[in-house]
Design an enzyme around this catalytic site. Structure first.
Site, short mmCIF file in Angstrom:
data_model
loop_
_atom_site.label_atom_id
_atom_site.label_comp_id
_atom_site.label_asym_id
_atom_site.label_seq_id
_atom_site.Cartn_x
_atom_site.Cartn_y
_atom_site.Cartn_z
N LYS A 1 -12.82 -22.07 13.05
CA LYS A 1 -12.77 -20.97 12.08
C LYS A 1 -11.32 -20.71 11.67
O LYS A 1 -11.01 -20.52 10.50
CB LYS A 1 -13.41 -19.71 12.68
CG LYS A 1 -14.92 -19.84 12.80
CD LYS A 1 -15.57 -18.73 13.59
CE LYS A 1 -17.03 -19.08 13.87
NZ LYS A 1 -17.79 -18.07 14.57
N GLN B 1 -17.09 -13.42 18.59
CA GLN B 1 -17.77 -14.68 18.92
C GLN B 1 -18.83 -14.46 20.00
O GLN B 1 -18.58 -13.81 21.01
CB GLN B 1 -16.72 -15.71 19.39
CG GLN B 1 -17.25 -17.11 19.57
CD GLN B 1 -17.75 -17.76 18.28
OE1 GLN B 1 -17.22 -17.50 17.20
NE2 GLN B 1 -18.77 -18.57 18.39
N ASP C 1 -20.32 -11.54 9.80
CA ASP C 1 -21.27 -12.31 10.61
C ASP C 1 -22.72 -11.94 10.26
O ASP C 1 -23.65 -12.64 10.64
CB ASP C 1 -21.03 -12.00 12.09
CG ASP C 1 -20.69 -13.23 12.90
OD1 ASP C 1 -20.91 -14.34 12.40
OD2 ASP C 1 -20.19 -13.07 14.03
#
Ligand SMILES: Nc1nc2c(c(=O)[nH]1)N[C@@H](CN(C=O)c1ccc(C(=O)N[C@@H](CCC(=O)O)C(=O)O)cc1)CN2
Length: 282
Positions: free
Chosen positions: A53, A97, A120
């Site tokens: 990322k 994450q 997200d």
């Protein structure tokens, strides 16, 4: 007619090219998109994804801020970091994450992210917006699957779609997105009585079960489009949830692992971050 191999790597490269152009335009308006990625602990796979990322942000001109916290960090400290990022005007997107260590309440952390920065797409309001087919952030993997299918000229409307797996981050949201595209959707899972009987009905089969090569050729209808979300590290590389070699003989189109859904996840995260930054340019 689409190619047999659904090329997530190639399609994601095209999306990233488009985003890089848009980012240049945003920068002319003094807006540089910013993504904060929070990693808790040292899970090797998570480290790989977070680094991917960061690398992609750097390549596209997105400011990437990586925050690494120790495995035993308290929930309170993590929540306080989320609060700081929520209030940071240079940060358009916040991503924690997953998975998180067991002592941290994942839902509590995801709920704390401002919905405006929820790139997200895991916040309950973002999920609610998918249910209602309203504008909002779509979770990157489910959105990536739909984008890959559309850009590969796979028709979704009126198709029999089966999603195998009901996780909050892939199975449930991808089922909703397929429904929003007017597919007829069935979700099968570990308690489904006869899984193969259900999967064999699918024109479009999305597999997100987390079991290596669980879906075999006998579970797939001739000519089906098969999307494999699984990633399993083996000695000689990566495998999916689908037994690729045998299933590809039966499928009209199939995603490979690697190079299928995975790269689309990163591209859609970048797309969500740019979407968030766009609001600052108005
Ligand atoms: N906060 C989040 N956590 C997790 C998500 C997510 O979307 N948000 N998804 C997964 C992991 N993931 C991104 O975080 C991810 C998985 C796989 C790939 C990818 O490009 N895979 C490559 C192979 C790369 C390799 O492992 O060597 C491929 O399939 O070609 C990108 C992102 C769980 N956590």
């Amino acid at each position: 007619m689409q190619d047999k191999i659904l090329d997530g790597k190639g399609v994601s490269a095209k999306i990233k090219e488009e985003l890089a152009e848009e980012i240049k335009e945003l920068q002319k308006k003094n807006v540089t998109p910013g993504l904060a990625v929070v990693l808790v602990g040292e899970d090797p796979a998570s480290q790989v994804y977070v680094n991917m990322k960061e690398k992609t942000c750097n390549a596209l001109g997105i400011v990437s801020r990586k925050h690494v916290l120790p495995e035993d960090v308290s929930e309170e400290k993590l929540l306080s970091m989320v609060d700081d990022l929520n209030n940071d005007p240079e940060i358009d997107g916040i991503l924690v994450q997953l998975p998180l260590p067991g002592h941290i309440d994942e839902n509590k952390v995801l709920d704390r992210i401002k919905v405006e920065k929820d790139v997200d797409g895991f916040h309950p309001e973002s999920i609610g917006r998918v249910v209602l087919a309203q504008d909002g952030f779509r979770a990157a993997t489910p959105a990536g699957i739909i984008e890959l299918l559309k850009r590969s000229n796979v028709t979704l409307e009126g198709k029999e779609a089966v999603v195998l797996g009901r996780s909050n981050i892939v199975g449930k949201p991808v089922a909703l997105l397929l429904l929003n595209e007017n597919a007829t959707v069935t979700v099968a899972h570990s308690r489904t009585k006869d899984i193969a009987e259900v999967t064999r009905r699918a024109d479009i089969l999305v597999v997100a079960v987390g079991r290596k090569e669980m879906v075999t050729a006998d579970m797939v209808k001739q000519g089906a489009v098969v999307v494999d979300v699984g990633i399993h590290r083996v000695e000689d590389g990566l495998k999916g949830d689908v037994a690729f070699e045998e299933v590809k003989e039966k499928a009209s189109a199939i995603t490979p692992v690697p190079g299928g859904v995975g790269p689309m996840t990163i591209a859609m995260l970048m797309s969500n971050t740019v979407k968030s930054a766009r609001k600052r340019a108005i």
